[in-house]
Design an enzyme around this catalytic site. Structure first.
Site, short mmCIF file in Angstrom:
data_model
loop_
_atom_site.label_atom_id
_atom_site.label_comp_id
_atom_site.label_asym_id
_atom_site.label_seq_id
_atom_site.Cartn_x
_atom_site.Cartn_y
_atom_site.Cartn_z
N GLU A 31 35.15 45.26 34.52
CA GLU A 31 35.81 44.02 34.97
C GLU A 31 35.62 43.82 36.46
O GLU A 31 35.19 44.73 37.17
CB GLU A 31 37.29 44.08 34.62
N LYS A 166 50.03 51.60 32.33
CA LYS A 166 50.77 51.84 33.58
C LYS A 166 52.27 51.84 33.38
O LYS A 166 52.81 51.06 32.60
CB LYS A 166 50.46 50.72 34.57
N1 PSU Z 1 45.58 47.43 36.19
C1 PSU Z 1 45.10 48.07 37.27
N2 PSU Z 1 44.30 47.40 38.10
C2 PSU Z 1 43.95 46.10 37.85
C3 PSU Z 1 44.46 45.46 36.68
C4 PSU Z 1 45.27 46.16 35.89
O1 PSU Z 1 45.41 49.21 37.50
O2 PSU Z 1 43.22 45.52 38.63
C5 PSU Z 1 44.02 44.07 36.39
C6 PSU Z 1 43.02 44.07 35.23
O3 PSU Z 1 42.04 43.10 35.50
C7 PSU Z 1 43.85 43.66 34.05
C8 PSU Z 1 44.80 42.67 34.70
O4 PSU Z 1 43.10 43.07 33.03
O5 PSU Z 1 45.13 43.29 35.94
C9 PSU Z 1 46.03 42.40 33.89
O6 PSU Z 1 46.76 41.40 34.52
P1 PSU Z 1 47.92 40.62 33.76
O7 PSU Z 1 49.02 41.62 33.62
O8 PSU Z 1 48.25 39.49 34.67
O9 PSU Z 1 47.34 40.17 32.46
#
Ligand code: PSU
Ligand code: MN
Length: 310
Positions: A31, A166
């Site tokens: 990503e 996380k």
């Molecule tokens: N977790 C991390 N680093 C990140 C992300 C998640 O440790 O950069 C990013 C990823 O791109 C993931 C996104 O797909 O955050 C999820 O965001 P949201 O909770 O807004 O869907």
């Protein structure tokens, strides 16, 4: 509007990704949201380039997914990585729903796991290396903040290697949701669900897998059975980089409180929490984040058919 419902969105490929796909050689997707919203520049660019090197060392071609000038990309040049990384937060964090807007307005966007999976799936990539996946946020009972990563995992057949879920998220509910959506979740050489910065979360993984051969059979079965969606491979952070659970918990609690007080929500929430946790741990969480990313790229590359130690 064009009445042709069969328009296929062209995904622009880097030369090495085009070659690898044409020859059926191992390719892994990555990503780009982390590049602009997960780490400060220039560490972000260096980490992305290092991920690419590690993938290649393990026999797989890296395909970082992103949108540049409204065009979808799987595989970027070093210049494109630098271009996006340098702009940092000025580039939009793009989810699947943002893609039509970015395409129409010819804008740039760094794609989340969800949107990167979508782009990678168009060109037939089956293995994805992420740092972690989004999930159900704590307090989602009222906020309804459920990452679209889960939605795409439920409908794109792709194996996503991540360091677990996380602790800023509601791990238990995230696991429940994945079960409901028929997305297998396996711990790689662990029965404890890893929680990104730490190797354990206190929750069990639905299953444990110990070899890459077994993982590979699982990917084939996921596709063959037409489960419809993907597979989550939870790969714990190597012990030497893992953080002290008490330190992580304290930082998470504080970061969540700060987010609440400042009214941070929606797509800004995950990047805010990551940055705040890094500040609160004196940069330790960022180092952990980078180490687990490399670890995931290694496993994804091996799973894609690359080489490396078992
Ligand atoms: N977790 C991390 N680093 C990140 C992300 C998640 O440790 O950069 C990013 C990823 O791109 C993931 C996104 O797909 O955050 C999820 O965001 P949201 O909770 O807004 O869907
Ligand atoms: Mn969200």
């Amino acid at each position: 509007m064009n009445n042709n419902t069969n328009i296929r969105y062209r995904v622009h490929l880097s030369e090495e990704v085009r070659d690898a796909l044409a020859h059926g050689s191992p390719v892994i997707a990555l990503e780009s949201s982390v590049l602009c919203h997960g780490m400060p520049y220039p560490q972000s660019v260096n980490t992305a380039l290092a991920c690419e090197r590690i993938a290649r060392q393990h026999g797989a071609v890296p395909a970082i997914c992103a949108v540049i000038g409204g065009k979808l990309y799987a595989g970027l040049t070093d210049e494109q990585i630098e271009y996006l990384g340098k702009q940092g937060k000025n580039v939009e964090k793009a989810n699947c729903r943002d893609l039509p807007i970015l395409i129409a307005k010819k804008l740039d966007g760094v794609t989340t796991v969800a949107a990167s999976m979508l782009i990678a799936s168009i060109v037939g990539i089956k293995i994805f290396a992420a740092s972690s996946i989004g999930g159900i946020h704590r307090g989602a009972q009222t906020a309804m903040d459920v990452s679209s990563d889960l939605h795409e995992l439920a409908r794109i057949p792709m194996a996503v290697v991540c360091a677990g879920i996380k602790g800023v998220l509601d791990i238990e509910r995230t696991l429940e949701y994945l079960e409901t959506m028929s997305v297998p979740v396996v711990g790689f050489r662990t029965s404890d669900m890893p929680a990104f910065y730490t190797r354990t979360s206190g929750f069990k993984t639905p299953a444990r897998v110990d070899t890459i051969a077994e993982l590979s059979t699982m990917v084939d079965a996921m596709i063959g059975l037409k489960l419809g969606g993907g597979l989550v491979i939870a790969n714990p952070i190597p012990q030497e980089y893992a953080m002290e659970p008490a330190v992580v918990d304290r930082a998470i609690e504080r970061a969540l409180r700060d987010a609440d007080e400042r009214g941070v929500s929606g797509k800004a929430l995950t990047p805010y929490l990551l940055e705040r946790i890094s500040e609160l741990t004196g940069g330790q969480s960022l180092k952990t984040n980078i180490a687990l990313m490399y670890n995931n790229v290694r496993l994804a590359a091996q799973l894609a058919g690359g080489r490396g130690e078992e």
